[in-house]
Design a protein around this motif. Sequence first.
Motif, PDB file in Angstrom:
ATOM      1  N   ASN A   1       0.832  -1.195   0.000  1.00  0.00           N
ATOM      2  CA  ASN A   1       0.000   0.000   0.000  1.00  0.00           C
ATOM      3  C   ASN A   1       0.871   1.252   0.000  1.00  0.00           C
ATOM      4  N   THR A   2       1.925   1.211  -0.808  1.00  0.00           N
ATOM      5  CA  THR A   2       2.902   2.289  -0.874  1.00  0.00           C
ATOM      6  C   THR A   2       2.856   2.956  -2.241  1.00  0.00           C
ATOM      7  N   LEU A   3       2.963   4.276  -2.231  1.00  0.00           N
ATOM      8  CA  LEU A   3       3.145   5.052  -3.451  1.00  0.00           C
ATOM      9  C   LEU A   3       4.650   5.187  -3.640  1.00  0.00           C
ATOM     10  N   LYS A   4       5.174   4.632  -4.710  1.00  0.00           N
ATOM     11  CA  LYS A   4       6.598   4.729  -4.988  1.00  0.00           C
ATOM     12  C   LYS A   4       6.805   5.853  -5.984  1.00  0.00           C
ATOM     13  N   ILE A   5       7.637   6.817  -5.615  1.00  0.00           N
ATOM     14  CA  ILE A   5       7.954   7.937  -6.487  1.00  0.00           C
ATOM     15  C   ILE A   5       9.396   7.780  -6.920  1.00  0.00           C
ATOM     16  N   THR A   6       9.606   7.799  -8.228  1.00  0.00           N
ATOM     17  CA  THR A   6      10.954   7.625  -8.757  1.00  0.00           C
ATOM     18  C   THR A   6      11.319   8.811  -9.634  1.00  0.00           C
TER      19      THR A   6
END
Length: 143
Positions: free
Chosen positions: A4-9
Amino acid sequence: MTENTLKITYGQRENNQRVARERLRRAEAGEEFDEQEAAFILNFEDLDDVERLMRRLNLQLLDVVASERPESIRETARLVDRDYKEVHRNLQELEALGVIEFTTDGNRKRPILRDGTEAIDFSMTFPIDTDTSNSTSRQGTSA
């Protein structure tokens, strides 16, 4: 990292696309594989977007939205002890970046992390290609 994580790259579009294609290929072939480590991946290709995201006031708002889960913009402003108009403007900027969204309850707009995620993981790849800093914008990939 939880599912349930938003990964920002930053600067990882090609890698994110390659991983997504491989995951799809394995799923179609019925192969087992590790679950995706993030519910949603948001990739920035523009350093200006990264700079906007990483402003201290925006990070403070993201922290409050993720940890306190305020019921409205007004409550968010109270929690950070800032003016409502400034908080509203910063939250709209975070929405434009694709990091938060709003749910509506009557006249209240509640800020939440994108796709209802509960945490954010940020990853940046070096070296930074400064030639692309103004050419392309962010791209999102959901699970």
